[in-house]
Design a protein around this motif. Structure first.
Motif: not given
Length: 430
Positions: A419-423
């Motif tokens: 989710x960090x990378x998606x953001x």
């Protein structure tokens, strides 16, 4: 082939990242080599259950400062406490949105019953698993029936029962055991190699006399207030198991068996279905093999099935897992990441160029090689030759610097970094 994001690996991390990106309007492809570790999982997900010094972690928020101090290269320490908690809550919302059927929250770990009758901390667990909200709480029922399946050796009721009552939370319980015959399984019993949870589930869903099974469960339960069953009822979702629960009128719970695990397979199928429904493309049975760079950026990757037709993308996400799925490979004198040749790090006792440092003397001890993986920064960008690649990210168990098995954080790292990378990708492209 041109995409916004190319993700290498179709397990928990890759699919979570892909779903989040597709929901933000990005066009994603996942290169999926085969079965993922989630297919063998217990049905529970962990955020953090133990610190490096061996102390139990009952609350991530309370344990974070000690984790950061003891293991500053842990992905959580790089990302930061506030952002980890934010993404943990975001995943809880996502799991509810796509109906993963998980219970729990990041405020406090709960305890789940293991197939051997032990208790382990967990962040989220399948709603059908027997769990305890707190370490001091007692199981709410006094009589438990543990029901196996006649001839099925991947679930041992008596062993579970004997160990279960050794826990203070179950010391007040009377635990009985019995076996279900289920005549429809007779032909599977002639070949032990086929008598597995997946085969049982597939057969029962298509050739079962449902009413007979309900009556057999009720008879074997012998008036027990709670019934523990092996997870062999329903491979696609929990509908079949919930129907059993409703028809029997009993408090039924299911426990994972020896791999493959139906609980994990259900979660995997749900994640994959939502990724594809959101417009994502799965390249199943394919494997990323090499990459080309343009300065400090990845320009394209080549796969086993697309050796001449490269995959181009604005961003690339490495979600290939650890040694289990060949996301990491070990030779006699080195451990390496095979697609991008990323820099490898491990826990302090692990030294990449000293093979004798890879293992501990005690077989049952945490092994240093289990902490090996690629080096990242706080944005989860991958390090190669000492510098971080602008458009290459790593998520999940391919990341190094921590031992997810020892610390009980593997699935937490997977979804948090996803989710960090998606953001980060959304922000970079915005």
């Amino acid at each position: 082939m041109k995409f916004d994001v190319a993700i290498i690996g179709g397990g928990l991390a890759g699919l979570t990242c892909g779903i989040a990106l597709q929901q933000q309007g990005k066009r994603c492809v996942i290169v999926n080599n085969g079965q993922a570790a989630i297919d063998f999982s217990s049905g529970s997900m962990d955020l953090l259950t133990q610190l490096p010094d061996g102390k139990k972690a009952e609350s991530f928020e309370q344990a974070y400062e000690q984790l950061e101090r003891q293991l500053p290269q842990h992905p959580y320490a790089l990302i930061g406490k506030a952002r980890v908690l934010e993404k943990a809550r975001r995943f809880e919302q996502l799991a509810q949105q796509i109906k993963l059927g998980l219970a729990g929250d990041s405020e406090h770990n709960h305890l789940r019953v293991t197939p051997l009758g032990g208790l382990r901390g967990a962040w989220l667990s399948a709603a059908s698993l027997p769990v305890l909200a707190e370490t001091e709480s007692a199981f709410p029922y006094q009589h438990i029936a543990v029901l196996g399946i006649e001839g099925y050796h991947d679930f041992q009721p008596q062993l579970l029962a004997d160990n279960l009552v050794q826990n203070p939370q179950f010391a007040h319980c009377r635990v009985t055991t019995a076996y279900l015959h289920i005549p429809e399984l007779d032909h599977l019993r002639t070949n032990a190699r086929e008598f597995r949870s997946v085969n049982i589930s597939q057969l029962l869903e298509h050739k079962l006399a449902f009413g007979d099974l309900v009556r057999e469960i009720k008879q074997a339960a012998a008036g027990a207030q709670a019934v523990f069953l092996p997870a062999c009822f329903g491979i696609d979702d929990a509908v079949f198991f919930n129907n059993l629960k409703q028809a029997s009128g009993l408090n039924l719970y299911e426990l994972p068996t020896l791999p493959p695990s139906l609980l994990g397979i259900r979660q995997h199928k749900t994640l994959r279905s939502h990724f594809e429904q959101a417009g994502g493309l799965m390249l199943n049975g394919d494997k990323a093999q090499s990459a080309e760079f343009d300065g400090n950026r990845v320009s394209r990757i080549f796969t086993r099935l697309h050796r001449k037709d490269a995959i181009f993308a604005d961003h690339f996400v490495l979600a290939s897992g650890s040694f289990f799925s060949n996301g990491l490979v070990s030779d006699f004198d080195r451990i390496y990441e095979p697609v991008f040749e990323a820099d490898i790090i491990g826990a302090p006792q692990f030294k990449q160029d000293e093979r004798l440092s890879w293992t501990a003397h005690r077989f049952a001890a945490p092994q240093p090689y289990q902490s090996a993986g690629v080096a990242i920064n706080s944005a989860c960008q991958v390090q190669k030759c000492g510098r971080f690649i602008e458009n290459l990210y790593a998520i999940g168990n391919v990341i190094g610097g921590y031992n997810g098995l020892e610390l009980g954080c593997s699935s937490g790292v997977s979804v948090i970094t996803a989710l960090v990378v998606a953001e980060n990708i959304a922000a970079a492209q915005g």
